[in-house]
Design an enzyme around this catalytic site. Structure first.
Site, short mmCIF file in Angstrom:
data_model
loop_
_atom_site.label_atom_id
_atom_site.label_comp_id
_atom_site.label_asym_id
_atom_site.label_seq_id
_atom_site.Cartn_x
_atom_site.Cartn_y
_atom_site.Cartn_z
N ARG A 61 12.76 0.28 11.41
CA ARG A 61 12.91 -0.90 11.06
C ARG A 61 12.70 -1.90 12.00
O ARG A 61 12.97 -1.80 13.14
CB ARG A 61 14.24 -1.53 10.37
CG ARG A 61 14.39 -2.66 9.50
CD ARG A 61 15.69 -3.04 9.03
NE ARG A 61 16.08 -2.40 8.05
CZ ARG A 61 17.27 -2.55 7.43
NH1 ARG A 61 18.04 -3.37 7.76
NH2 ARG A 61 17.48 -1.59 6.52
N SER A 157 15.70 -4.73 3.71
CA SER A 157 16.96 -5.11 3.02
C SER A 157 16.89 -6.54 3.07
O SER A 157 16.16 -7.30 2.62
CB SER A 157 17.94 -4.25 3.75
OG SER A 157 19.26 -4.45 2.96
N ASP A 313 21.28 -8.50 -2.55
CA ASP A 313 20.40 -9.00 -1.42
C ASP A 313 18.87 -8.41 -1.71
O ASP A 313 18.80 -8.09 -2.99
CB ASP A 313 20.62 -8.15 -0.11
CG ASP A 313 20.80 -6.64 -0.23
OD1 ASP A 313 20.78 -6.17 -1.47
OD2 ASP A 313 20.80 -5.81 0.60
N ASP A 315 16.80 -6.27 -1.56
CA ASP A 315 16.44 -5.06 -2.14
C ASP A 315 17.18 -4.47 -3.07
O ASP A 315 17.42 -3.36 -3.51
CB ASP A 315 16.07 -4.16 -0.98
CG ASP A 315 17.28 -3.52 0.06
OD1 ASP A 315 18.17 -4.30 -0.01
OD2 ASP A 315 17.36 -2.35 0.37
N ARG A 318 23.03 -4.28 -2.32
CA ARG A 318 24.19 -4.62 -1.92
C ARG A 318 24.61 -5.84 -3.09
O ARG A 318 23.65 -6.33 -3.79
CB ARG A 318 24.36 -5.50 -0.63
CG ARG A 318 24.34 -4.38 0.56
CD ARG A 318 24.26 -5.33 1.89
NE ARG A 318 24.69 -4.45 2.94
CZ ARG A 318 23.66 -3.77 3.56
NH1 ARG A 318 22.55 -3.56 3.52
NH2 ARG A 318 24.04 -2.89 4.87
N LYS A 429 24.45 3.23 -1.84
CA LYS A 429 25.01 1.89 -2.39
C LYS A 429 23.86 1.27 -3.27
O LYS A 429 22.92 1.48 -3.14
CB LYS A 429 25.15 1.02 -1.27
CG LYS A 429 23.97 0.82 -0.38
CD LYS A 429 24.52 -0.28 0.87
CE LYS A 429 23.49 -0.61 1.81
NZ LYS A 429 22.98 0.51 2.68
#
Length: 604
Positions: A61, A157, A313, A315, A318, A429
């Site tokens: 990332r 993300s 969020d 993507d 969360r 998650k």
């Protein structure tokens, strides 16, 4: 090859410039490197070309810039080539099982996904390339649905808009763990030169490339449907809900989730409903950061008279939750720990309500070491098993897979950073299923218990003991300063000694996962894995408080996590909160020494 304008280069840097200009075929990033050469900016050239993205357990990332240290076409091709070769070594049937590739709505995500697909196809590996933007949980889920050998999600993300990333899941649908990351990195370095055709293929024209969207979506939402607790309660609920994907991918998917469950009064934040790689209405697209990110949601909620806000969020892995407190005329934003308490209770309640459900001693819940211990307190009274893991769902996802394969039932896992795994449909998650579970709980409470989420959270604390957390961070860009802070704490009263107290608070146990030390075990070795490349220091106090100080793997932060854990008979919650705040003040002054170290606190 290299411009004549930049002569005085080290042989290594000159070789890397030539390598980049030979291999890259993107005019924009070629131009970025050529401009630096023309400007004789050897410092920036060295920064971008002499180091490369290091593949870790979360993949890679970073900022979308030219060079081996950035996120760009060439780096994505090289990463995918290395991963493809590694998968072929690991799994003899990888070509036929295939790799799933998904992508979010960020700049270049689709292009990165297509170039990655080209690398796998060139290696002879079948590819399932989604035809549109999908939530990260869909990639993890689809691996098991399709029996694929691995999955890749192109996403950063909730990082800033200039970033992107490449996240890898293995054949069990969970994130990769060590030593796979190191082995993949070696394979990347061994396969740097782009393969013939990898730049020019159109993956959609390859008969080994297909779109898994329909089969994955139908399977995912059928699981949602199967797990509905009481459809009539949902249909009859008068709850009004505002939802935002914060310019991400989630609107279509959570809207379908609401529809499947029977919820009717769900209102999107229209200004944030569509994917927008600029994240134009927020400074930072992370719902964990609090009120500022939810300003547009508060406006919509006021217009629609909503009492609950759900935020994913970008993507959608969360989930943040807020509830309007009418008696105080304000919104309460639940922390990840508070939502974890609510969902943990809900999963246990639903489990007990099922006929022929597994016995408590075969049931597990999990939370990360920096998250609330509320599930542990529940487990002590209810009889199910609680496990603590390191931070990150790679640990919880793989542990859940291991437990399921041994015949156990895993109900729930969470981490304080608003990450929730309700059941094992997805071994990671999942902000979509978490949101659906929150609304089902709220509908049940409204109908059957005549209370809201906040009131029920108090009921949980009254039953299992009050748990109060204070978490935040300091910004520090200097790795030497970070090292000096943790070295001092590990040699506080002489070599290899830790503080015996912080202010007036007595420490009864120390665990240092950087140095592999735990004062509570017979051999002083911690149960959780240690890592010499990161810092995580936990103090356990005589009064039951727990405090962890750690570094971030992806951000220039020194984070702290604290929790006061009270017994059910201690109802003096205000004093508990006061004492924990005092401990944090003393910890900051004694352990972090902000003025001396030049570190800055989180800005709200």
């Amino acid at each position: 090859m290299m411009s004549n304008e930049c002569k005085n280069l080290s042989p290594e840097l000159e070789a890397k410039i030539n390598e980049w200009l030979e291999w890259d075929q993107n005019p924009k990033t070629i131009g970025e490197i050529k401009k630096l050469v023309d400007n004789k900016d050897t410092e920036q050239l060295s920064k971008l070309l002499l180091t490369r993205q290091e593949f870790g357990t979360a993949g890679i990332r970073g900022q979308m810039v030219a060079g081996f240290a950035g996120m760009n076409d060439l780096v994505l091709i090289q990463t995918s080539q290395g991963l493809a070769k590694y998968l072929l070594q690991m799994d003899g049937s990888a070509k036929d099982k295939g790799v799933v590739i998904g992508y979010d709505g960020r700049h270049n995500s689709l292009r990165f996904a297509q170039l990655s697909a080209n690398a796998f196809l060139t290696a002879g590996i079948k590819v399932y390339l989604f035809s549109t933007l999908v939530p990260t949980p869909f990639v993890a889920f689809s691996i098991r649905v399709l029996s694929a050998t691995a999955g890749v999600m192109v996403t950063a993300s909730h990082n800033p808009k200039m970033d992107n990333g490449y996240k890898v899941y293995f054949s069990n649908g969970a994130q990769i763990t060590s030593p796979h990351d190191k082995n993949i990195q070696k394979s990347i370095v061994q396969n740097l030169k782009p393969w013939d055709g990898v730049w020019t293929k159109n993956p959609r024209h390859d008969n080994k490339c297909s779109d898994p969207l329909d089969i994955v979506s139908s399977n995912y939402f059928s699981r949602i449907d199967k797990n509905i607790f009481n459809r009539n309660t949902n249909i009859g609920s008068k709850l009004r809900v505002t939802y935002t994907p914060i310019h991400g991918v989630g609107h279509v998917y959570l809207t379908e989730g609401f529809k499947v469950c029977g919820f009717k009064n769900c209102f999107p934040v229209k200004s944030q409903m569509k994917p927008d790689p600029e994240f134009s209405t927020v400074t930072f697209p992370n719902p964990e950061e609090g009120k500022g990110v939810l300003d547009e949601s508060f406006k919509t909620a006021a217009e629609e008279k909503s009492t609950i806000i759900i935020a994913n969020d970008p993507d959608s892995d969360r989930c943040a939750v807020a509830e309007y407190e009418a008696n105080e005329s304000k919104w309460r934003i639940f922390s990840g720990n508070e939502t974890g308490a609510l969902l943990g209770w809900w999963q246990w309640f639903k489990h007990q309500s099922r006929k022929d459900s597994a016995k408590a001693n075969d049931v597990y819940m999990m939370s990360s070491t920096v998250s609330s211990k509320i599930l542990q307190s529940m487990a002590k009274i209810e009889g199910f098993n609680w496990l603590e893991t390191l931070t990150g769902f790679k640990w919880m996802g793989n542990k859940a897979d291991e437990l399921e394969k041994s015949g156990k039932t895993v109900l729930f896992a969470f981490e304080e950073a608003i990450g929730f795994m309700a059941g094992t449909t997805v071994l990671d998650k999942d902000g979509i299923s978490a949101a659906v579970e929150v609304l089902q709980l709220a509908a049940y409470l409204e109908t059957e218990r005549k209370c809201n989420l906040s009131q029920h959270l108090n009921h949980i604390y009254n039953t299992y003991g009050y748990h109060f957390s204070l978490n935040s961070y300091y910004i520090c860009y200097d790795k030497d300063v970070i090292k000096s802070i943790f070295d001092r704490l590990a040699n506080f009263n002489g070599p290899k000694t830790y503080p015996s107290k912080i202010g007036s608070y007595e420490i009864v146990r120390v665990r240092d996962l950087n140095r592999g030390y735990d004062s509570s075990t017979p051999d002083n070795k911690p149960v959780l894995p240690s890592s010499s490349s990161s810092y995580m220091l936990t103090f356990y106090f005589k009064n039951g408080f727990v405090l962890t100080i750690r570094t971030s793997g992806t951000e220039p932060k020194i984070k702290y996590y604290s929790e006061a854990i009270a017994s059910p008979d201690n109802k003096n919650w205000s004093q508990i909160e006061k004492d924990l705040r005092d401990l944090i003040d003393q910890m900051i002054a004694i352990c972090l020494e902000p003025e001396k170290n030049g570190i800055k606190p989180k800005q709200d």
